[in-house]
Design an enzyme around this catalytic site. Sequence first.
Site, PDB file in Angstrom:
ATOM      1  N   CYS A 123       8.160  23.642   2.710  1.00 11.24           N
ATOM      2  CA  CYS A 123       8.350  22.187   2.635  1.00 11.24           C
ATOM      3  C   CYS A 123       7.697  21.424   3.782  1.00 11.24           C
ATOM      4  O   CYS A 123       7.716  20.199   3.784  1.00 11.24           O
ATOM      5  CB  CYS A 123       9.840  21.843   2.557  1.00 11.24           C
ATOM      6  SG  CYS A 123      10.714  22.012   4.126  1.00 11.24           S
ATOM      7  N   CYS A 159      15.901  27.301   5.811  1.00  8.04           N
ATOM      8  CA  CYS A 159      15.465  25.928   6.062  1.00  8.04           C
ATOM      9  C   CYS A 159      16.480  24.986   5.440  1.00  8.04           C
ATOM     10  O   CYS A 159      16.801  25.116   4.258  1.00  8.04           O
ATOM     11  CB  CYS A 159      14.086  25.710   5.458  1.00  8.04           C
ATOM     12  SG  CYS A 159      13.540  23.993   5.502  1.00  8.04           S
ATOM     13  N   CYS A 181       7.889  24.890   8.179  1.00  9.87           N
ATOM     14  CA  CYS A 181       8.349  25.639   7.013  1.00  9.87           C
ATOM     15  C   CYS A 181       7.199  25.758   6.029  1.00  9.87           C
ATOM     16  O   CYS A 181       6.583  24.759   5.667  1.00  9.87           O
ATOM     17  CB  CYS A 181       9.522  24.903   6.369  1.00  9.87           C
ATOM     18  SG  CYS A 181      10.113  25.706   4.865  1.00  9.87           S
ATOM     19  N   CYS A 189      14.610  35.580  14.529  1.00 10.74           N
ATOM     20  CA  CYS A 189      13.612  36.534  14.060  1.00 10.74           C
ATOM     21  C   CYS A 189      13.150  36.064  12.680  1.00 10.74           C
ATOM     22  O   CYS A 189      13.925  36.072  11.734  1.00 10.74           O
ATOM     23  CB  CYS A 189      14.289  37.905  13.990  1.00 10.74           C
ATOM     24  SG  CYS A 189      13.196  39.219  13.475  1.00 10.74           S
ATOM     25  N   CYS A 237      14.766  22.873   2.343  1.00 10.29           N
ATOM     26  CA  CYS A 237      14.356  23.425   1.039  1.00 10.29           C
ATOM     27  C   CYS A 237      15.013  24.770   0.757  1.00 10.29           C
ATOM     28  O   CYS A 237      14.708  25.387  -0.264  1.00 10.29           O
ATOM     29  CB  CYS A 237      12.844  23.564   0.976  1.00 10.29           C
ATOM     30  SG  CYS A 237      12.221  24.929   1.952  1.00 10.29           S
TER      31      CYS A 237
HETATM   32 ZN   LIG Z   1      11.665  24.226   4.129  1.00 16.21          ZN
END
Ligand SMILES: [Zn+2]
Length: 136
Positions: free
Chosen positions: A54, A100, A51, A123, A103
């Site tokens: 984060c 995510c 990510c 995607c 976060c």
């Molecule tokens: Zn994240």
Amino acid sequence: MSEKNQKVTHTESEWRERLTPEEYRICRQKGTERAFTGEYYSNQQSGVYLCRCCGETLFNAEHKYDSGSGWPSFWQPSSNDMLQEHHDQSHGMVRIEITCSRCDAHLGHVFPDGPQPTGLRYCVNSASLAFVGDDS
Ligand SMILES: [Zn+2]
């Protein structure tokens, strides 16, 4: 709850400082990068995708495939716990948004037209990801 699963939260101005304007627009304001313009859509190196916001591991390169869409596409996430799915009816379409779980960054959408064994296509915007190659 383990430390790894603790939520990462920042104020909007903190996110603005941490991200480029394009990353902020996509990750925090649910934007979409233009197809075939992202950093990773054609990346075939082995490694993991974190990510961008984060640092959580979200996808493995071994689950990435070329969907022809112009966005990085995966047929499964690295772990189902890392993603949250939301019904998204914006832009006159019914889609499933993925964020995510740590976060709440917007990542992209999941579609039911991927390859087996899952039949799913995750995607994802390149701007939501940070690739770490096996040799780096
Ligand atoms: Zn994240």
